[in-house]
Design a protein around this motif. Structure first.
Motif: not given
Length: 235
Positions: A90-116
């Motif tokens: 099988x090929x790598x997972x693509x739009x079919x799976x992504x359209x049926x799965x919620x985004x991974x970005x969902x937990x609060x993060x520490x702002x200090x982890x973002x360099x300029x």
């Protein structure tokens, strides 16, 4: 199962693992670091298959053919899924799976982890996960004033195209998408699973994922360019 059948199955599995490593297709299933686990495992299976095959051949020579009963031939059907795995990977997972799965970005993060971001790079290439985290949890503070370059595949949430890429922690079994919305004029011929390079700027526009309700950031699009599918489709 007969030992010669065991040897064949071990050889096919081990050889299949080595083929996936040689061609790079293993990246459709696991992270790049797994290469150094797949290759030794494949070599060991091939060696075990050779030893098992030799032992089976020696045992058959010593056996009394007149009293041997053999094993049911149906045991060889166990080869079918192994051969199928090798012939129809099988090929790598693509739009079919992504359209049926919620985004991974969902937990609060520490702002200090973002360099300029660097001022001497234009546009600044970012992963979708990095852009999404900066846009949501850092409120775009490190994104403003920069042109951003993102690469991913197209999916559709309803009639709206989005940019996405699957994020894996270990293997494809735990893959989840990170999704970015588009703000601005878009080409009319964007197709699902089409890989594109997007150049744009941060916008505070946000939406909600229809699957899990998490925030989906947007990017103000300046250009969208089709690109070849990358060797490693996961982040």
């Amino acid at each position: 199962m007969r030992r010669d059948a065991q040897a064949v199955i071990l050889l096919l599995v081990g050889g299949g693992m080595l083929r996936l490593a040689w061609t790079g297709d293993y990246l459709n299933y696991v992270k790049p670091y797994a290469f150094w686990l797949i290759v030794p495992a494949g070599i060991i299976l091939v060696l075990v298959a050779a030893i098992t095959g030799v032992n089976a051949w020696l045992a058959r020579r010593e056996a009394d053919d007149g009293h041997g009963h053999g094993e049911p031939k149906v045991a060889w059907l166990l080869l079918a899924p192994v051969v199928g795995m090798l012939l129809v990977a099988p090929d790598a997972l693509g739009s079919y799976e992504a359209e049926r799965t919620g985004t991974v970005v969902g937990a609060e993060e520490d702002r200090s982890s973002y360099p300029e971001l660097p001022d001497d790079v234009d546009p600044v290439p970012l992963t979708l996960l990095d852009y999404a985290a900066r846009a949501i949890f850092d409120e775009g503070q490190t994104l403003e004033g920069h042109n951003i370059q993102l690469r991913g595949f197209i999916l559709y949430e309803g009639d709206e195209p989005q940019l996405a890429r699957m994020v894996v922690s270990c293997c494809a079994a735990d893959a989840r998408p990170v999704k970015i919305g588009f703000d601005g004029d878009l080409p009319a011929d964007l197709e699902p699973d089409q890989w594109v390079e997007v150049v744009g700027t941060y916008t505070d526009r946000q939406g909600r994922d229809e699957i899990n309700g998490e925030l989906v950031p947007y990017i103000a699009v300046e250009s969208i360019t089709p690109i070849p599918t990358p060797e490693n489709e996961y982040q």
